[in-house]
Design an enzyme around this catalytic site. Structure first.
Site, PDB file in Angstrom:
ATOM      1  N   GLY A  82       0.802  -1.213   0.000  1.00 34.45           N
ATOM      2  CA  GLY A  82       0.000   0.000   0.000  1.00 34.45           C
ATOM      3  C   GLY A  82       0.835   1.263   0.000  1.00 34.45           C
ATOM      4  O   GLY A  82       0.607   2.178  -0.810  1.00 34.45           O
ATOM      5  N   LYS A  83       1.809   1.356   0.888  1.00 34.71           N
ATOM      6  CA  LYS A  83       2.656   2.549   0.938  1.00 34.71           C
ATOM      7  C   LYS A  83       3.541   2.625  -0.299  1.00 34.71           C
ATOM      8  O   LYS A  83       3.807   3.708  -0.819  1.00 34.71           O
ATOM      9  CB  LYS A  83       3.506   2.547   2.212  1.00 34.71           C
TER      10      LYS A  83
ATOM     11  N   ASP B 234       9.044   0.956   6.953  1.00 27.78           N
ATOM     12  CA  ASP B 234       7.770   0.604   7.595  1.00 27.78           C
ATOM     13  C   ASP B 234       8.025  -0.714   8.324  1.00 27.78           C
ATOM     14  O   ASP B 234       7.744  -1.787   7.823  1.00 27.78           O
ATOM     15  CB  ASP B 234       6.686   0.467   6.530  1.00 27.78           C
TER      16      ASP B 234
ATOM     17  N   CYS C  28       3.300   0.734  12.906  1.00 26.30           N
ATOM     18  CA  CYS C  28       1.877   0.736  13.231  1.00 26.30           C
ATOM     19  C   CYS C  28       1.725   0.276  14.678  1.00 26.30           C
ATOM     20  O   CYS C  28       0.959  -0.638  14.984  1.00 26.30           O
ATOM     21  CB  CYS C  28       1.107  -0.166  12.282  1.00 26.30           C
TER      22      CYS C  28
END
Length: 522
Positions: free
Chosen positions: A328-329, A394, A447
């Site tokens: 997604g990123k 991430d 996250c």
């Protein structure tokens, strides 16, 4: 008294028309039976009403896969609903029943422990899942008590047998005799301390409750917000789309939504965000189907946009996503890179996740993505030192910031997970700082708001080297907000940690994303 009426044994008048419905022994018969229009069931009473509705069965099957196969509910439920052709209100009911039961499992287990005569770990897992589903219907959904009990007993008969179904019936009736408010008061009163009471009633493990409370205090917020945060974790998140710049336009997406009878609303913070209203299916939109848009939390969009807009010294032509799966990123970065004439390398250590990255990138114009590299991100800095202008890390983490979306994660994670994860996070961040050129920018993203995975990781890596420094991630994030939006990022502590960004479900309506921006000094 008229001649055609007599007195019954209760002292009232007897009606001869009712006498005609009595059998030879004087027992009352229904009208159909008196006419002979009756078909006897071939089933014994214990065999009747064995099957429940498809929505409850689907929710049960999701819980069994989550428990038995370590599956994630958000990956299991949608294809299961499509396969069984469960849609509309039934699909919404199955979704709330499965996800709600998983989120509130801790609360319901505490209630069930007070209604079952033996420890819950001595129950068959299948029976325990049935009891949890029934308890959620009784205490967490607008299902009439009689329906919650009878349908759950039918589910038990169908899936675990008539014997356990009798126990399910008795236990759920005991659960339903007490209101939710009274159960919560009882659980609070019986807890050994306030944090344990909060963890039990808000359905989080105690260690996670303590860690989140410490993170609130450490990230510039009041620890008294913990109740609101836990409640936000237990609320179903809205589905947010990302409109990938240059791949899909906002007007185009709204036209597709109108044609598909899907309602979209603008995001609160990110200009790329659109929120699906009313439980619409994102797969109905062609832009989502062909990856010009995608499902992505608004917090995830914000930290990606902040990296792309952070001030940079020197060239800005080559970007890296060090831990790119599921993509997604990487897709948002690639769309932004395409608009700037830059290229992207997406690295992912797991081959199956690398394939997901490739799928997410399929709408990006040719030449923008140099390659999707399958390899260990910890080695990339040594293999390509100083080769990139912007790097996203991430990092794999406990996922404590996304408990709304993956409710089962809270029951799988343990404090022991932190040791291996924080070592990995340090090694990935060090590799990213090696891979970025002097003057370039690294975004460290998790996250999770856990202090051990956020500020302590960054502090430790910076302590070991003198060629990198934090800079103002808060300013970078504010630069990418929807015009006019004012975001509450908490009170800065006046030190380096006050430059970091921590988002929160209960404050921002996003996952609890953390962002630290670092610049390679030399």
């Amino acid at each position: 008294m008229s001649a055609d009426r007599s007195t019954d044994r209760r002292g009232g008048d007897r009606d001869p028309r009712r006498d005609a419905l009595r059998d030879a022994k004087g027992r009352q018969r229904g009208a159909a039976r008196s006419r002979g229009d009756v078909h006897r069931s071939a089933q014994a009473p214990g065999e009747r009403r064995r099957r429940t509705d498809p929505a409850r069965t689907a929710a049960y099957d999701v819980l069994r896969q989550v428990d038995g196969s370590d599956a994630y509910a958000n990956l299991v439920l949608p294809p299961l609903l499509r396969e069984r052709r469960i849609s509309g209100r039934d699909a919404a009911f199955a979704t709330e029943l499965a996800y709600g039961t998983l989120r509130l499992r801790g609360r319901y287990d505490a209630v069930l422990a007070r209604c079952v005569s033996r420890p819950l770990d001595q129950l068959d897992p299948e029976v325990l899942d049935v009891l949890r589903l029934g308890t959620h219907q009784l205490l967490g959904m607008r299902v009439p008590s009689h329906a919650a009990v009878s349908e759950t007993v039918a589910l038990a008969r169908d899936r675990v047998g008539a014997g356990p179904a009798q126990m399910v019936n008795a236990v759920l009736r005991a659960v339903g005799r007490t209101t939710l408010d009274d159960w919560l008061a009882r659980l609070t009163d019986e807890a050994p301390d306030a944090v344990t009471g909060l963890a039990t009633t808000r359905s989080h493990p105690v260690w996670i409750t303590r860690a989140l409370r410490e993170a609130l205090a450490g990230q510039g917020r009041g620890p008294d917000e913990i109740g609101d945060l836990l409640d936000a974790d237990n609320s179903a998140p809205r589905v947010t789309l990302v409109v990938r710049p240059g791949l899909a336009g906002s007007d185009e997406l709204h036209d597709e939504a109108r044609d598909a009878d899907v309602r979209l609303e603008a995001g609160r913070w990110a200009p790329t965000a659109r929120v699906l209203a009313g439980g619409s299916d994102p797969a109905a939109l062609p832009a989502v189907a062909d990856a010009r848009a995608g499902v992505q939390d608004e917090g995830s969009q914000l930290v990606t946009l902040a990296l792309a807009s952070a001030p940079l010294e020197g060239p800005d032509s080559r970007w890296l996503d060090l831990c790119a799966g599921p993509g997604g990123k990487a897709a948002l970065l690639a769309a932004l890179a395409a608009g700037r004439g830059a290229t992207l390398v997406a690295n992912e250590v797991q081959p199956h996740r690398a394939r997901l990255v490739e799928r997410a990138l399929r709408a990006v114009p040719a030449g923008v993505v140099e390659r999707v590299r399958t390899g260990d991100g910890r080695e990339l800095g040594a293999e390509e030192p100083g080769a990139y202008d912007r790097v996203l890390v991430d990092a794999p983490c406990t996922g404590l910031g996304a408990l709304r979306r993956r409710p089962e994660s809270r029951w799988r994670r343990t404090p022991a997970d932190l040791g291996a994860l924080t070592v990995l996070q340090r090694e990935l961040l060090a590799s990213a700082l090696d891979a970025v050129r002097p003057g370039g920018v690294v975004a460290y993203v998790t996250c999770s708001p856990h202090l051990a995975e956020t500020r302590l990781v960054v502090d430790d890596v910076l302590r070991r080297r003198d060629d990198a420094e934090r800079f103002d991630a808060r300013a970078a994030l504010r630069e990418v907000l929807v015009p006019g939006a004012e975001i509450d990022l908490g009170a800065p502590d006046g030190g380096a940690h006050g430059l970091d960004v921590q988002l929160w479900p209960h404050v921002h309506g996003t996952d609890a994303m953390h962002l630290t921006l670092l610049r390679r000094a030399r």
